[in-house]
Structures are given as structure tokens and as C-alpha cells.
Design an enzyme around this catalytic site. Sequence first.
Site, short mmCIF file in Angstrom:
data_model
loop_
_atom_site.label_atom_id
_atom_site.label_comp_id
_atom_site.label_asym_id
_atom_site.label_seq_id
_atom_site.Cartn_x
_atom_site.Cartn_y
_atom_site.Cartn_z
N GLY A 72 0.81 -1.21 0.00
CA GLY A 72 0.00 0.00 0.00
C GLY A 72 0.84 1.26 0.00
O GLY A 72 0.55 2.23 -0.72
N ALA A 200 -1.61 -6.81 0.07
CA ALA A 200 -2.02 -8.20 0.29
C ALA A 200 -2.14 -8.59 1.77
O ALA A 200 -3.01 -9.37 2.14
CB ALA A 200 -1.02 -9.14 -0.39
N CYS A 324 0.44 1.94 12.95
CA CYS A 324 1.62 2.74 12.65
C CYS A 324 1.89 3.78 13.72
O CYS A 324 3.00 4.25 13.84
CB CYS A 324 1.47 3.43 11.31
N1 PLP Z 1 -3.08 2.68 3.60
C1 PLP Z 1 -3.86 2.26 4.60
C2 PLP Z 1 -5.27 2.77 4.70
C3 PLP Z 1 -3.39 1.35 5.55
O1 PLP Z 1 -4.17 0.93 6.55
C4 PLP Z 1 -2.05 0.89 5.42
C5 PLP Z 1 -1.47 -0.03 6.43
O2 PLP Z 1 -1.74 0.08 7.63
C6 PLP Z 1 -1.28 1.35 4.35
C7 PLP Z 1 -1.82 2.25 3.46
C8 PLP Z 1 0.13 0.87 4.13
O3 PLP Z 1 0.12 -0.40 3.52
P1 PLP Z 1 1.42 -1.35 3.54
O4 PLP Z 1 1.55 -1.85 4.93
O5 PLP Z 1 1.12 -2.42 2.55
O6 PLP Z 1 2.56 -0.51 3.08
#
Ligand code: PLP
Length: 374
Positions: A72, A200, A324
Site C-alpha cells: 500500500g 495483500a 503505525c
Molecule cells: N493505507 C492504509 C489505509 C493502511 O491501513 C495501510 C497499512 O496500515 C497502508 C496504506 C500501508 O500499507 P502497507 O503496509 O502495505 O505498506
Amino acid sequence: MGAHIYADNAATTKLDTVAFETMTPWLLEEYGNASQLYAFARKPKKALVEARATIAECIGALPDEIYFTSGGTESDNWVIKSSAFSDPDKRAMVTTAFEHHAVLHSCAAIERLGYPVVYMWPTAEGYITPDILESYITDSTRLISVMFANNEIGSIQPIRELSETAHAHGALFHTDAVQAVGHVKINAHELGIDFLSASAHKFNGPKGIGFLYIRKGVDLKPYADGGAQESAHRAGTENIASIVGMAAALKGNCDTLETSQKHLVNLEKLLLARLDDAAIAYKHNGGKYRLPGLLSLSFPGKDGEAILHRMDLMGICISTGSACNSKDTEISHVLKAIKLDEKYAMGTIRISLGKYNTEDDVERIVQGLKKILL
Ligand code: PLP
């Protein structure tokens, strides 16, 4: 202490066994580089084609609209940063104050380079309505980015209407659908969006892999320069094992979407009914249209972080907000964006149930909360 209970599925999910089993041959036996010309590369090349087609079908897209990324975060960075430099006459971007940091920090990066970004404030329930969006768009708006479903409070945005509003003003529309893909029905073509980010590990696939949907005909410059993989749009040797694992997980979730949704709604109802039975006061954030299973609950006058740690001692994983920023005792940017009263915000926890959670898990979560809150 009974068995460990995982109720933080918005942070990450358990890898499905079928996805894991689909992955192993590509790690141990068929490890060839899909870009090579010899016979040993044919199977990985075919696996890539098939995975792309499976994923496209799951989200109502064409196979050549799917670009594999590392997740993401990369997908969000790609759209925001690459589109910023694409049109010198349309430099402005509109997003929301309650996006994930993958979007917010990408926006901050382009702002530092002189590309203006405006941040929309959602309603108190956590929605961006087309009217809100209308009031922020200008003739110089190039890109609008609104998340599909919020990762802390679960509110699902009216994506089709927002995308129509964007297009009516000549702007492109991106949605960070990391929390939604594999959990709610998504048809990219019906929604009329230009870009969609997915990851994923949020839908029972492996970590470190995701994709970006780019609508056919929309030009987005590559973010990572190098080899000619992904139609010369995302360089780097393809991670075949993770890509096939992601496709298997997404197909599994999409095939059982309605059953999982019903299961999660029932678990949610049970949890809330048990809290009501115990006369525990709480505010349920996120309004009516929410991700099934994601509960953002605010207990007035309590300390969300202390609840998290005490639940942890009982073997139960929950969150105080997004994973996060769970080390941070400050009120999260999402709760600030919905202007949640501090008395409630400080006592907010996120319980995100997944398809593997059971009624017994919910009973134990409530027992834990009762011990802490009563
Ligand atoms: N966007 C949203 C809404 C998310 O919840 C997250 C992960 O917590 C991300 C982006 C980031 O995704 P990734 O962990 O695959 O980098």
C-alpha cells in the site's frame, strides 16, 4: 491465560494456508526470473499472467490495469509523487486530513517541492461527502485522493460520487483501498476511479506485496526506474511467490465475501450487546457505513493505551488507533480530524475482528474489557 486472541486485523491479517501453499513452489522449485527467455522462465511468466487476471477479476478491472508493487505504501507514493510532476499547469492536489500516513507523508513530500496540497476535513462521523469535495476543488486541481475506508474508524466513503465530482472538474481520482480490498465488494470500472492502492497483508495474503490499479488510458509515469517489468512502469524483478500468494488470498476472500461479512457483523453485534449488558459507556465511532468487524470504541475518561496494555497481558491484541502510531500516546490524526472530544479520544481503542475470529474470542474480549473498565 487462554489461547492468544488476535483482534487487530486492520494492522495485518493471518496468511491463508491456501495462499501459503500456493507460494512455496515458487520459492523452492520454480525460482526462475520471469523476464528471461529460456524455458525455465515460462512457468513464472505464466503465473504472473494468471495472478494479474485473478486480481483484475476480483476488483472489476482489466489485467493490464494491475501493476504489482511492494504494498500500500508504495502504491500511494507512486500515484501521489508521479502525478505531481505530470502537468505543470495543474499542480494542486486535494486529499483528506484522515488519510493513512502513506498518503499524508507523500503529500508532505510534494508540498516541500512546491506542489500545493489541501486537506479536507471529514464530518464528525468520518465521511467526505461530494459537497465537501466540491468546496475544495479548483481549476488547478490535478489529483484527488480519498481513502476507501478509514483504517482507524472504518468509515466507508462514497467513492463513486467523489470520483464523479473529481471528473466533472477535470481532476483524476485515487483511492487508498488498502483496508477495503478483499473485505467489501469493489468494482473499479463501476466506481469510475483512476487509481486504487491495495496491500495483500490486509486480506490474508503475504506481507510486502500489493498492487496499484491504473485505469486504462491514464498516463502515470513510473516511480521506480530500472528494468522493463510491469509494462516498463514498475522496475524490479517480480516477486512471483508473493504475487501468486496475493492472488490466491484475494480470490479466497472475494469468493467468501458475503459469508465473512455476515460473520463479522454478527460478532460485532455480539460484542456491542455484551458491552451494553454490562452497562459499559462507550461511543462507537465511524457512522453507519463501516468496514465489517472494525470497531472504534471510545470509553469516556479512560486511557486507550492502558486498555491496550492490560488486554495484551490477557493475551488479547487490540490497538489504540492505527498500528503505525500505536507507540504514540497522542490523540491520533484521525480522531483529531473527526474532532472527537478529548475525553473520548484519549479512551479510544480499535478492535478489528477478522474472518478467523470466533464468538468465544468476542466473549473473552468483553470479559477483558469488563475487568479493565468496571
Ligand atoms: N493505507 C492504509 C489505509 C493502511 O491501513 C495501510 C497499512 O496500515 C497502508 C496504506 C500501508 O500499507 P502497507 O503496509 O502495505 O505498506
